[in-house]
Enzyme design. Structure first.
Site, PDB file in Angstrom:
ATOM      1  N   HIS A  48      -9.935   1.441   2.110  1.00 36.49           N
ATOM      2  CA  HIS A  48      -9.596   2.661   2.309  1.00 36.49           C
ATOM      3  C   HIS A  48     -10.758   3.643   2.774  1.00 36.49           C
ATOM      4  O   HIS A  48     -10.713   4.412   3.470  1.00 36.49           O
ATOM      5  CB  HIS A  48      -8.656   3.167   1.206  1.00 36.49           C
ATOM      6  N   HIS A 104      -9.304  -3.839  -1.690  1.00 34.23           N
ATOM      7  CA  HIS A 104      -8.137  -2.815  -0.891  1.00 34.23           C
ATOM      8  C   HIS A 104      -8.513  -1.455  -0.851  1.00 34.23           C
ATOM      9  O   HIS A 104      -8.533  -0.849   0.146  1.00 34.23           O
ATOM     10  CB  HIS A 104      -6.897  -3.163  -1.504  1.00 34.23           C
ATOM     11  N   GLU A 105      -9.030  -0.927  -1.995  1.00 32.57           N
ATOM     12  CA  GLU A 105      -9.423   0.359  -2.236  1.00 32.57           C
ATOM     13  C   GLU A 105     -10.818   0.841  -1.546  1.00 32.57           C
ATOM     14  O   GLU A 105     -10.793   1.658  -0.833  1.00 32.57           O
ATOM     15  CB  GLU A 105      -9.433   0.923  -3.597  1.00 32.57           C
ATOM     16  N   CYS A 126       0.826  -1.216  -0.010  1.00 33.23           N
ATOM     17  CA  CYS A 126       0.022  -0.213  -0.076  1.00 33.23           C
ATOM     18  C   CYS A 126       0.864   1.247  -0.069  1.00 33.23           C
ATOM     19  O   CYS A 126       1.822   1.286   0.560  1.00 33.23           O
ATOM     20  CB  CYS A 126      -0.822  -0.119   1.330  1.00 33.23           C
TER      21      CYS A 126
HETATM   22 NI    NI Z   1      -3.577   1.090  -0.009  1.00 29.92          NI
END
Ligand code: NI
Length: 176
Positions: free
Chosen positions: A147, A143-144, A101
């Site tokens: 966030h 993953h995004e 990341c």
């Molecule tokens: Ni990331």
């Protein structure tokens, strides 16, 4: 414009991001942000970037890669702007693979993710979309999306025993 990337510990990475009002998607602010996030993602060889990573707490993320030096073996990921995205797993099957990341510089770890997800949201033109993502593509989306909820991949690791620095990753694990 290349933006500064928030590093782990910055509170913006731990906040749930606000939805983008649909009527604001076409505004110069949001369109400029998308362009800046794209330049930032390219500059740092990312394959995804979320607005909180550039200190903007909005539900907006970009994914896409035509082959990244950070992930030489990873398949291509179609370029997509995700605004106010929702995801749901298509089946209960999870896969483990390596992630890094831009906000957790220099580290890699193995993360279990849904193998396939259905994604819906709005694109940069404000048009609604829905698609299915599988494998690495699905991993990048998750993953995004994380966030945007205030999570980083470390939160998804059942334990930290596979966490490693890039140098050691390249030396001991890159062929894994
Ligand atoms: Ni990331």
């Amino acid at each position: 414009m290349i933006l500064k990337v928030a590093q782990l510990g910055h509170p913006v990475l731990r906040k749930k991001a606000e939805p983008v009002p649909l009527e604001k998607i076409s505004s110069p602010r949001i369109q400029g942000l998308i362009q800046d996030m794209l330049e930032t993602m390219e500059e740092y060889d990312g394959i995804g970037i979320a607005a909180p990573q550039v200190h903007v707490s909005l539900q907006l993320a970009l994914i896409g890669s035509q082959g990244s030096p950070r992930y030489p073996k990873a398949p291509k990921v179609p370029f997509t702007v995700l605004i106010n995205p929702k995801i749901k797993p298509v089946s209960s099957h999870k896969e483990v693979d390596w992630e890094g990341c831009l906000s957790v510089e220099g580290l890699r770890g193995q993360v279990p993710r849904w193998r396939s997800v259905e994604v819906e949201g709005y694109n940069a033109k404000g048009e609604w979309f829905r698609f299915r993502a599988d494998g690495f593509h699905a991993r990048v989306v998750q993953h995004e999306w994380d966030h945007l909820q205030g999570h980083v991949y470390l939160d998804r690791m059942p334990d930290l025993t596979t966490l490693c620095y890039m140098k050691e990753f390249a030396r001991y694990w890159a062929d894994d």
